[in-house]
Motif scaffolding. Structure first.
Motif, PDB file in Angstrom:
ATOM      1  N   GLU A  43       2.502 -15.272   2.673  1.00 50.12           N
ATOM      2  CA  GLU A  43       1.315 -14.604   1.770  1.00 50.12           C
ATOM      3  C   GLU A  43       0.222 -14.107   3.420  1.00 50.12           C
ATOM      4  N   TRP A  44       0.020 -12.095   2.998  1.00 52.18           N
ATOM      5  CA  TRP A  44      -0.835 -12.075   4.093  1.00 52.18           C
ATOM      6  C   TRP A  44      -2.332 -11.248   2.866  1.00 52.18           C
ATOM      7  N   SER A  45      -3.362 -11.132   3.613  1.00 55.44           N
ATOM      8  CA  SER A  45      -4.509 -10.357   3.230  1.00 55.44           C
ATOM      9  C   SER A  45      -4.437  -8.927   4.357  1.00 55.44           C
ATOM     10  N   ALA A  46      -4.583  -7.818   3.109  1.00 52.39           N
ATOM     11  CA  ALA A  46      -4.679  -6.392   4.230  1.00 52.39           C
ATOM     12  C   ALA A  46      -5.653  -6.410   5.348  1.00 52.39           C
ATOM     13  N   PRO A  47      -5.702  -5.688   6.211  1.00 56.42           N
ATOM     14  CA  PRO A  47      -5.942  -5.923   7.565  1.00 56.42           C
ATOM     15  C   PRO A  47      -7.646  -5.075   7.307  1.00 56.42           C
ATOM     16  N   PRO A  48      -7.900  -4.463   6.278  1.00 53.73           N
ATOM     17  CA  PRO A  48      -9.325  -4.315   6.134  1.00 53.73           C
ATOM     18  C   PRO A  48     -10.127  -5.775   5.453  1.00 53.73           C
ATOM     19  N   THR A  49      -9.327  -6.346   4.826  1.00 51.30           N
ATOM     20  CA  THR A  49     -10.211  -7.506   4.001  1.00 51.30           C
ATOM     21  C   THR A  49     -10.323  -8.785   5.053  1.00 51.30           C
ATOM     22  N   ALA A  62     -12.589   1.423  12.123  1.00 51.15           N
ATOM     23  CA  ALA A  62     -11.713   2.785  12.969  1.00 51.15           C
ATOM     24  C   ALA A  62     -10.358   2.465  12.471  1.00 51.15           C
ATOM     25  N   LEU A  63     -10.009   1.187  11.348  1.00 52.93           N
ATOM     26  CA  LEU A  63      -8.835   0.868  11.409  1.00 52.93           C
ATOM     27  C   LEU A  63      -8.362   1.815  10.129  1.00 52.93           C
ATOM     28  N   GLY A  64      -9.306   1.537   9.248  1.00 52.31           N
ATOM     29  CA  GLY A  64      -9.467   2.530   8.005  1.00 52.31           C
ATOM     30  C   GLY A  64      -8.543   4.278   8.625  1.00 52.31           C
ATOM     31  N   MET A  65      -9.129   4.475   9.492  1.00 56.97           N
ATOM     32  CA  MET A  65      -9.031   5.833   9.590  1.00 56.97           C
ATOM     33  C   MET A  65      -7.694   5.858  10.878  1.00 56.97           C
ATOM     34  N   LEU A  66      -6.361   4.840  10.961  1.00 50.85           N
ATOM     35  CA  LEU A  66      -5.711   5.115  11.575  1.00 50.85           C
ATOM     36  C   LEU A  66      -4.389   6.132  10.404  1.00 50.85           C
ATOM     37  N   PRO A  67      -4.683   5.988   9.570  1.00 52.54           N
ATOM     38  CA  PRO A  67      -3.595   6.227   8.208  1.00 52.54           C
ATOM     39  C   PRO A  67      -3.795   7.599   8.626  1.00 52.54           C
ATOM     40  N   ASP A  68      -4.782   8.517   8.746  1.00 56.67           N
ATOM     41  CA  ASP A  68      -5.590   9.624   8.507  1.00 56.67           C
ATOM     42  C   ASP A  68      -4.608  10.374  10.479  1.00 56.67           C
ATOM     43  N   ARG A  69      -5.254   9.696  11.475  1.00 54.91           N
ATOM     44  CA  ARG A  69      -5.310   9.619  12.580  1.00 54.91           C
ATOM     45  C   ARG A  69      -3.371   9.876  12.970  1.00 54.91           C
ATOM     46  N   LEU A  70      -2.383   9.250  12.077  1.00 58.95           N
ATOM     47  CA  LEU A  70      -1.433   9.344  11.991  1.00 58.95           C
ATOM     48  C   LEU A  70      -0.703  10.212  11.409  1.00 58.95           C
ATOM     49  N   ARG A  71      -1.287  10.887  10.415  1.00 57.66           N
ATOM     50  CA  ARG A  71      -0.423  12.016  10.446  1.00 57.66           C
ATOM     51  C   ARG A  71      -1.261  13.389  11.004  1.00 57.66           C
ATOM     52  N   ASP A  72      -2.274  13.529  11.705  1.00 61.76           N
ATOM     53  CA  ASP A  72      -2.148  14.697  12.039  1.00 61.76           C
ATOM     54  C   ASP A  72      -1.802  14.694  13.153  1.00 61.76           C
ATOM     55  N   VAL A  87       7.930   8.919   7.459  1.00 57.92           N
ATOM     56  CA  VAL A  87       8.489   7.514   7.885  1.00 57.92           C
ATOM     57  C   VAL A  87       6.764   6.827   8.046  1.00 57.92           C
ATOM     58  N   ILE A  88       6.239   7.868   9.239  1.00 59.52           N
ATOM     59  CA  ILE A  88       4.769   7.242   9.236  1.00 59.52           C
ATOM     60  C   ILE A  88       4.085   7.458   8.059  1.00 59.52           C
ATOM     61  N   ASP A  89       3.752   8.136   6.696  1.00 61.39           N
ATOM     62  CA  ASP A  89       2.714   8.235   6.081  1.00 61.39           C
ATOM     63  C   ASP A  89       3.328   6.458   5.026  1.00 61.39           C
ATOM     64  N   LEU A  90       4.359   6.494   4.719  1.00 58.46           N
ATOM     65  CA  LEU A  90       4.456   5.551   4.389  1.00 58.46           C
ATOM     66  C   LEU A  90       4.699   3.790   5.612  1.00 58.46           C
ATOM     67  N   ALA A  91       4.842   4.235   6.312  1.00 59.00           N
ATOM     68  CA  ALA A  91       4.565   2.791   7.173  1.00 59.00           C
ATOM     69  C   ALA A  91       2.575   2.832   6.985  1.00 59.00           C
ATOM     70  N   ALA A  92       2.187   3.430   6.973  1.00 60.47           N
ATOM     71  CA  ALA A  92       0.455   3.817   7.162  1.00 60.47           C
ATOM     72  C   ALA A  92       0.274   3.257   6.154  1.00 60.47           C
ATOM     73  N   ARG A  93       0.394   3.697   4.416  1.00 57.16           N
ATOM     74  CA  ARG A  93       0.613   3.114   2.939  1.00 57.16           C
ATOM     75  C   ARG A  93       0.370   1.386   2.903  1.00 57.16           C
ATOM     76  N   THR A  94       1.200   0.759   3.911  1.00 60.63           N
ATOM     77  CA  THR A  94       2.441  -0.747   3.939  1.00 60.63           C
ATOM     78  C   THR A  94       1.490  -1.065   4.566  1.00 60.63           C
ATOM     79  N   LEU A  95       1.097  -0.950   5.623  1.00 61.08           N
ATOM     80  CA  LEU A  95       0.579  -1.686   6.568  1.00 61.08           C
ATOM     81  C   LEU A  95      -0.847  -1.463   6.989  1.00 61.08           C
ATOM     82  N   SER A  96      -1.286  -0.723   5.277  1.00 62.69           N
ATOM     83  CA  SER A  96      -2.949  -1.165   5.168  1.00 62.69           C
ATOM     84  C   SER A  96      -2.989  -2.100   4.017  1.00 62.69           C
ATOM     85  N   THR A  97      -2.198  -3.010   3.328  1.00 64.90           N
ATOM     86  CA  THR A  97      -2.313  -3.608   2.561  1.00 64.90           C
ATOM     87  C   THR A  97      -1.348  -4.749   2.294  1.00 64.90           C
TER      88      THR A  97
END
Length: 642
Positions: A43-49, A62-72, A87-97
């Motif tokens: 079991e793991w926590s979301a990276p920000p937490t 900075a990590l919280g801005m990574l999904p937006d940067r990927l969408r750029d 794929v990028i959008d899904l990966a961004a949502r998955t890796l941040s949780t």
């Protein structure tokens, strides 16, 4: 008897070793469903937490801005594939949780598929809408290759999840709620409850934040192994391998398990790892199960900046090789060749003379606390025999220098020189008449063999040992425990050295996510040195035995940036060694046109080195490397003599 390298155990141990340590051993929660046997559960926590310390706030931004940067990337890249966008959008949502994963054996309902094994993978969502978005994303991803080749199953067993039937069992996925917790969950095989298997996860105390926690239990392999025996039991090679693994205690009802927690609280980061029922395996592999005496800890100066000390068993280590059918003949040949060349029997005259403790440290007592203060000490059981072995080895080295010196003027200036200081005898490998700063030295006291990169470091270590002054035995983190291993890093000191490199890393991260046109700027990812390094906590790890269980506890600074800065500082200390090794190798290659030099001791056969390290070894420990170097050197000499 042959001892396999056991990749399965190594993989599980690598998972368990991902943490850094704590003050009380990890205990599993009571298993509410004892018919569930977890093979691996994480079991793991979301990276920000994971980053709770205020000094890490810039990194969290900075990590919280990574999904937006990927969408750029979609707007910045011509003809960007729409599939890649999803794929990028899904990966961004998955890796941040946060999430959890488990593979287990279900004793209660093995008929549900996958030969009784079940799998659960879950990614948390903030609410129902978030879970539905994850579900849609994964459905879209799966449908990229066309419709699923499976028919929908009967009435789904779990509300909100779609279920499909396959030849080896059903699988399903979808959004679901468990109490007030929403998640996208996927499962396969023998799963009859999506929450109960996780009841065995190690507990946390009040105020502690989880980063990663989990369990790996080799006992859960047995049902699958019984199935494999039914299919492959007639294969003698397969059954021979299984019997060897069973003899090591890695299968069956008494097989080892691992429970680990890595987290933080307001004052520290911590980890605890409990390796259950591993004493037998440790002993069979020739590794020590003894504890460190007070003298071993006292021999390390209290002002050490970096220290690694462990119980050791050199003779047991060598016996591990001697008992392996694949290398026994080579080991015996190696003994004979070394004895012919030097008069030294590797085991009787060297390994058997060493005691039960080994340490490597850097300290102010032995220098500046940096690389050139590095000293290695090995406990001695047979002083007279080891003294004779050192003298024989010195005579052999002098002969090698004489031979090689005929081809190389620089080598001809090398000397193996005995000397004394304050009535203590020393020996150094150094140059005569050339300003080359090589002065590797050693000393032999009644109880310790001391080796160092400088004569000053060895003298400082010997003086500390002979003084009887307190050393690491007074460190408060030992808390009166009898331990088998201690690792220590002066975090504040190395973090100060590594801060410049850390600030560059922070600038790179900030630049990577920054988009000034969109108003996106994380600001300072790394705080000022004064703010970051205030009251930085040292890092330590201790290991000790409780019956047949081995416990590893560690603590460090709660700031991830502080630990990263200290890591850069340590790497900075060892950079000259790495660079020097690369430079020497490159110079040899250029000098000899990529061909092996003619000198009989000039260059080792890398294949021989790698092959010997591979057999039965859990890693390139000092004894393995020493044995490999000796073997490769002697085989090189043997080839050229022929």
């Amino acid at each position: 008897m042959h001892r396999p390298s056991l990749p399965h155990l190594a993989g599980l141990a690598a998972v368990a070793a991902a943490g850094t340590a704590l003050s009380s051993p990890a205990q599993g929660a009571s298993n509410d469903n004892p018919q569930i046997r977890p093979l691996v559960m994480v079991e793991w926590s979301a990276p920000p937490t994971m980053l709770q310390d205020p000094r890490d706030a810039g990194l969290v931004r900075a990590l919280g801005m990574l999904p937006d940067r990927l969408r750029d990337l979609q707007a910045e890249t011509p003809d960007f594939p729409p599939e890649a966008t999803r794929v990028i959008d899904l990966a961004a949502r998955t890796l941040s949780t946060s999430g959890r994963f488990s593979i287990f054996y279900n004793d209660a309902n093995p008929e549900l598929g996958m030969f009784g094994y079940g799998m659960i993978l879950s990614f948390d969502a903030p609410d129902r809408a978030g879970a539905v978005r994850l579900d849609r994303g994964y459905r879209s991803l799966m449908e990229m290759g066309g419709p699923l080749p499976f028919e929908p199953g009967p009435q789904p067993r779990f509300e909100g999840l779609s279920e499909f039937a396959t030849p080896i069992g059903s699988f399903g996925f979808g959004p679901r709620a468990s109490g007030d917790r929403w998640a996208f969950t996927a499962f396969a095989g023998a799963v009859d409850d999506l929450d109960a298997p996780f009841a065995i996860l190690p507990d946390l105390e009040e105020g502690q934040h989880i980063r990663v926690r989990g369990v790996a239990d080799l006992r859960a392999i047995e049902p699958g192994l019984n199935t494999a025996k039914a299919f492959a039991g007639a294969d003698p090679e397969f059954m021979h391998t299984i019997r060897e693994i069973e003899e090591l205690g890695l299968l069956g009802p008494d097989a080892p398990s691992f429970h680990f927690v890595y987290g933080s609280d307001a004052e520290r980061s911590f980890s605890h790892i409990r390796s259950v029922n591993v004493r037998r395996f440790t002993e069979l592999m020739g590794n020590p199960t003894e504890t460190l005496g007070t003298s071993a800890l006292r021999a390390i100066p209290a002002d050490a900046t970096l220290a690694f000390v462990t119980a050791s068993n050199p003779s047991g280590f060598l016996a591990r090789f001697e008992n392996q059918d694949e290398v026994r003949e080579s080991i015996e040949e190696l003994y004979w060749e070394i004895r012919q060349a030097t008069g030294i029997h590797l085991r009787e005259d060297l390994f058997d003379t060493l005691g039960d403790s080994t340490a490597l440290f850097m300290s102010d007592t032995t220098g500046s606390g940096g690389l050139m203060s590095a000293v290695m000490i090995l406990a001695v059981d047979d002083h007279a025999t080891l003294r004779n072995t050192i003298n024989r080895a010195a005579a052999t080295l002098r002969e090698v220098i004489r031979e090689e010196g005929e081809y190389n003027e620089v080598v001809s200036r090398l000397r193996v020189a005995p000397w004394s200081h304050d009535n203590q005898s020393y020996m150094s490998l150094r140059f005569d008449g050339l300003p080359i700063p090589l002065d590797i030295s050693l000393a032999l006291t009644d109880d310790w063999l001391v080796l160092g990169l400088t004569p000053q470091g060895v003298v400082g270590a010997v003086e500390h040992i002979l003084s009887g002054d307190p050393g690491f035995d007074t460190k408060p983190f030992l808390d009166g425990r009898t331990v088998s291993a201690v690792n220590f890093v002066d975090t504040e000191r190395f973090a100060r050295s590594g801060y410049g490199g850390l600030s560059m890393v922070g600038s790179a991260v900030a630049a990577g996510v920054r988009n000034t046109e969109a108003g996106r700027d994380p600001g300072l990812v790394v705080p000022t040195a004064r703010e970051l390094l205030v009251s930085a906590r040292p890092s330590f790890q201790i290991g000790y035995w409780e019956g047949d269980d081995y416990i590893q506890l560690s603590e460090g600074d709660p700031s991830m940036l502080v630990q990263l800065s200290a890591g850069i500082g340590v790497l900075k200390e060892f950079a000259p060694v790495i660079a020097g090794g690369v430079a020497v190798f490159s110079a040899q290659q250029r000098s000899h046109g990529g061909m092996r030099p003619r000198g009989r001791w000039s260059m080792l056969d890398a294949d021989e080195l790698i092959n010997l390290i591979r057999y039965g070894s859990t890693g390139p420990d000092p004894y393995t490397v020493a044995l490999a170097v000796l073997k490769a050197s002697n085989e090189e000499a043997h080839r050229e003599d022929r």
